[in-house]
Write a protein that holds these residues in place. Structure first.
Motif, PDB file in Angstrom:
ATOM      1  N   THR A 260     -16.294  25.673  11.836  1.00 25.11           N
ATOM      2  CA  THR A 260     -15.112  26.464  11.481  1.00 25.11           C
ATOM      3  C   THR A 260     -15.303  26.997  10.072  1.00 25.11           C
ATOM      4  O   THR A 260     -15.597  26.230   9.145  1.00 25.11           O
ATOM      5  CB  THR A 260     -13.824  25.621  11.537  1.00 25.11           C
ATOM      6  N   ILE A 261     -15.114  28.324   9.919  1.00 29.44           N
ATOM      7  CA  ILE A 261     -15.274  28.962   8.616  1.00 29.44           C
ATOM      8  C   ILE A 261     -13.974  29.659   8.249  1.00 29.44           C
ATOM      9  O   ILE A 261     -13.410  30.414   9.051  1.00 29.44           O
ATOM     10  CB  ILE A 261     -16.444  29.969   8.623  1.00 29.44           C
ATOM     11  N   TYR A 262     -13.509  29.385   7.033  1.00 31.27           N
ATOM     12  CA  TYR A 262     -12.292  30.013   6.518  1.00 31.27           C
ATOM     13  C   TYR A 262     -12.644  30.838   5.287  1.00 31.27           C
ATOM     14  O   TYR A 262     -13.483  30.438   4.472  1.00 31.27           O
ATOM     15  CB  TYR A 262     -11.248  28.963   6.130  1.00 31.27           C
ATOM     16  N   LYS A 263     -11.964  31.986   5.163  1.00 29.63           N
ATOM     17  CA  LYS A 263     -12.116  32.823   3.966  1.00 29.63           C
ATOM     18  C   LYS A 263     -11.020  32.430   2.981  1.00 29.63           C
ATOM     19  O   LYS A 263      -9.829  32.458   3.311  1.00 29.63           O
ATOM     20  CB  LYS A 263     -12.015  34.307   4.313  1.00 29.63           C
ATOM     21  N   LEU A 264     -11.412  32.035   1.785  1.00 33.34           N
ATOM     22  CA  LEU A 264     -10.467  31.572   0.775  1.00 33.34           C
ATOM     23  C   LEU A 264      -9.973  32.762  -0.044  1.00 33.34           C
ATOM     24  O   LEU A 264     -10.769  33.461  -0.681  1.00 33.34           O
ATOM     25  CB  LEU A 264     -11.128  30.533  -0.140  1.00 33.34           C
ATOM     26  N   GLU A 265      -8.671  32.977  -0.007  1.00 32.81           N
ATOM     27  CA  GLU A 265      -8.060  34.089  -0.725  1.00 32.81           C
ATOM     28  C   GLU A 265      -6.954  33.586  -1.635  1.00 32.81           C
ATOM     29  O   GLU A 265      -6.615  32.383  -1.630  1.00 32.81           O
ATOM     30  CB  GLU A 265      -7.522  35.119   0.267  1.00 32.81           C
ATOM     31  N   THR A 266      -6.365  34.501  -2.407  1.00 32.99           N
ATOM     32  CA  THR A 266      -5.326  34.109  -3.361  1.00 32.99           C
ATOM     33  C   THR A 266      -4.120  33.513  -2.647  1.00 32.99           C
ATOM     34  O   THR A 266      -3.527  32.523  -3.088  1.00 32.99           O
ATOM     35  CB  THR A 266      -4.891  35.312  -4.207  1.00 32.99           C
ATOM     36  N   GLY A 267      -3.728  34.100  -1.535  1.00 32.26           N
ATOM     37  CA  GLY A 267      -2.552  33.632  -0.803  1.00 32.26           C
ATOM     38  C   GLY A 267      -2.809  32.463   0.121  1.00 32.26           C
ATOM     39  O   GLY A 267      -1.894  31.988   0.790  1.00 32.26           O
ATOM     40  N   GLY A 268      -4.031  31.965   0.185  1.00 29.45           N
ATOM     41  CA  GLY A 268      -4.364  30.858   1.073  1.00 29.45           C
ATOM     42  C   GLY A 268      -5.702  31.102   1.748  1.00 29.45           C
ATOM     43  O   GLY A 268      -6.543  31.847   1.251  1.00 29.45           O
ATOM     44  N   ARG A 269      -5.893  30.545   2.923  1.00 29.33           N
ATOM     45  CA  ARG A 269      -7.133  30.716   3.653  1.00 29.33           C
ATOM     46  C   ARG A 269      -6.849  31.310   5.027  1.00 29.33           C
ATOM     47  O   ARG A 269      -5.822  31.039   5.646  1.00 29.33           O
ATOM     48  CB  ARG A 269      -7.879  29.398   3.801  1.00 29.33           C
ATOM     49  N   THR A 270      -7.777  32.132   5.467  1.00 22.60           N
ATOM     50  CA  THR A 270      -7.654  32.772   6.778  1.00 22.60           C
ATOM     51  C   THR A 270      -8.886  32.430   7.613  1.00 22.60           C
ATOM     52  O   THR A 270     -10.001  32.293   7.080  1.00 22.60           O
ATOM     53  CB  THR A 270      -7.534  34.297   6.640  1.00 22.60           C
ATOM     54  N   SER A 271      -8.672  32.287   8.923  1.00 22.77           N
ATOM     55  CA  SER A 271      -9.770  31.943   9.820  1.00 22.77           C
ATOM     56  C   SER A 271     -10.760  33.095   9.905  1.00 22.77           C
ATOM     57  O   SER A 271     -10.380  34.262  10.083  1.00 22.77           O
ATOM     58  CB  SER A 271      -9.227  31.617  11.211  1.00 22.77           C
TER      59      SER A 271
END
Length: 238
Positions: free
Chosen positions: A168-179
């Motif tokens: 499972t890979i998540y993209k880490l962004e300012t507002g949280g993480r997205t799949s």
């Protein structure tokens, strides 16, 4: 990692205290006490004679007070021994302190050994361009890549003991993480390593998590995807 840091710090503190205690005990044992001489020196015989005279004088005064007049008879006494001060149990105290510090050192060393041992035995995750499968080593490994395909290599010192791995890979962004990516990879329980490729087509920071078929964590790590311009160096002088 926190437990490893704490146990390592505990080991250093215990070792420092142990060295300090031994050094202090050694210095006290071998140090020479300098005493300034004041007045004439008296031998033990002089002290005994003085102590005898004071004792006899005190008995005479007591006898005179009881009889009301005249001199009393002084009881015969031959054991005019000087009072001897008892030696303090300093050695026993230092032995107990040294023993306690030794126990603390051994405990800290044992905890550190267990933590480091488990960390070394656990699977490790590498990001690389490719894998040398003869030596089971990653080729050009890094945590920072430009956009494109990246090889994810899982390597352990013991068997992984699972029939499939869930990636499972998540993209880490300012507002949280997205799949970003999810995949099930078939593996054999007696394998100690496996690899797969992932396409990262957007810059940013990603969290890669690999679980076994029961949901237990195998390995986890972050990767950073930078712009393509980072792959080229500016040539000075042109």
């Amino acid at each position: 990692m926190i437990l490893i840091a704490i146990s390592g710090l505990l080991l250093l503190i215990g070792f420092s205290l142990f060295i300090a205690v031994l050094g202090q005990y050694f210095l006290k044992k071998h140090a020479k006490k300098v005493v300034k001489e004041r007045g004439p020196k008296f031998s033990e015989r002089d002290y005994r004679e003085r102590y005898r005279l004071e004792y006899e004088e005190k008995l005479r005064e007591t006898a005179v007070q009881e009889a009301g007049a005249g001199e009393g008879t002084v009881p015969a006494r031959t054991d005019y021994a000087l009072p001897v001060a008892r030696e303090r149990g300093g050695a026993g105290k230092w032995v107990l302190i040294s023993l306690g510090i030794s126990i603390v050192i051994l405990l800290g060393f044992y905890i550190s050994y267990r933590q480091w041992g488990e960390a070394l035995k656990g699977p490790r995750l590498y990001f690389c361009e490719d894998v040398n499968y003869e030596k089971l080593r990653p080729i050009n490994r890094s945590d920072t890549f430009t956009r494109g395909n990246v090889t994810v290599f899982i390597k352990a010192k013991r068997t992984i003991d699972t029939a499939r791995a869930l990636v499972t890979i998540y993209k880490l962004e300012t507002g949280g993480r997205t799949s970003y990516y999810s995949r099930k990879i078939p593996v054999k329980p007696d394998w100690t390593s496996f690899s797969f490729r992932v396409l990262f087509d957007k810059i940013g920071t990603y969290s890669v998590t690999v679980l076994d078929e029961e949901g237990a964590l195998i390995a986890e790590k972050n990767i950073i995807i930078v712009p393509d311009s980072y792959a080229y160096r500016t040539v000075i002088g042109e």
